[in-house]
Design a protein around this motif. Sequence first.
Motif, PDB file in Angstrom:
ATOM      1  N   GLY A  12      37.773   5.766  31.027  1.00  0.00           N
ATOM      2  CA  GLY A  12      37.587   6.396  30.144  1.00  0.00           C
ATOM      3  C   GLY A  12      36.949   7.640  30.673  1.00  0.00           C
ATOM      4  N   LYS A  13      36.625   7.518  31.905  1.00  0.00           N
ATOM      5  CA  LYS A  13      35.934   9.533  32.207  1.00  0.00           C
ATOM      6  C   LYS A  13      36.886  10.464  32.830  1.00  0.00           C
ATOM      7  N   TYR A  14      37.803   9.382  33.572  1.00  0.00           N
ATOM      8  CA  TYR A  14      39.038  10.158  33.364  1.00  0.00           C
ATOM      9  C   TYR A  14      39.874  11.180  32.332  1.00  0.00           C
ATOM     10  N   LEU A  15      40.346   9.981  31.478  1.00  0.00           N
ATOM     11  CA  LEU A  15      41.025   9.903  30.398  1.00  0.00           C
ATOM     12  C   LEU A  15      40.193  10.908  29.366  1.00  0.00           C
ATOM     13  N   HIS A  16      39.264  11.338  29.148  1.00  0.00           N
ATOM     14  CA  HIS A  16      38.072  11.786  28.182  1.00  0.00           C
ATOM     15  C   HIS A  16      38.509  13.208  28.925  1.00  0.00           C
ATOM     16  N   ARG A  17      38.276  13.488  30.209  1.00  0.00           N
ATOM     17  CA  ARG A  17      38.078  14.723  31.086  1.00  0.00           C
ATOM     18  C   ARG A  17      40.215  15.492  30.694  1.00  0.00           C
ATOM     19  N   ARG A  18      40.823  14.690  30.582  1.00  0.00           N
ATOM     20  CA  ARG A  18      42.226  15.093  30.480  1.00  0.00           C
ATOM     21  C   ARG A  18      42.327  15.465  29.383  1.00  0.00           C
TER      22      ARG A  18
END
Length: 126
Positions: A12-18
């Motif tokens: 989630g953190k990576y996908l949110h950042r992207r």
Amino acid sequence: MVQILTDHGCFGKYLHRRQREESSMCHECGAPVDTARHTLEECPTWELQWATLQAKLGVDLSLPSIVNIMLDSEEAWKAMATFCDEIMSQKEAAERAHENDPDAHPLRRRRAGGRARRYARLLPPP
């Protein structure tokens, strides 16, 4: 395994950042932040996989411990590779299902054809 070690993947953190997710929340357990560390050490969804890995390696599942153990033996490396493959396969399948859901938020939907269109423009006319 690379996704877990680098924290770049269906987290989630990576996908949110992207800008592919509305939030960094874990879709498996609802925790406010989903990271590789969360998946590896905290998310209750993966308790069975943790137990299997701990039985083989006999250590805590913190990332520094796992890396050190993996580098010490081929058996540990294979156990971690199996663990990562099983978890990431399930997380990726869930991500694809979310991307293909017509009712999903526009950020989540699959962006079909962009790469294919860019490549097609590079080809000579028929």
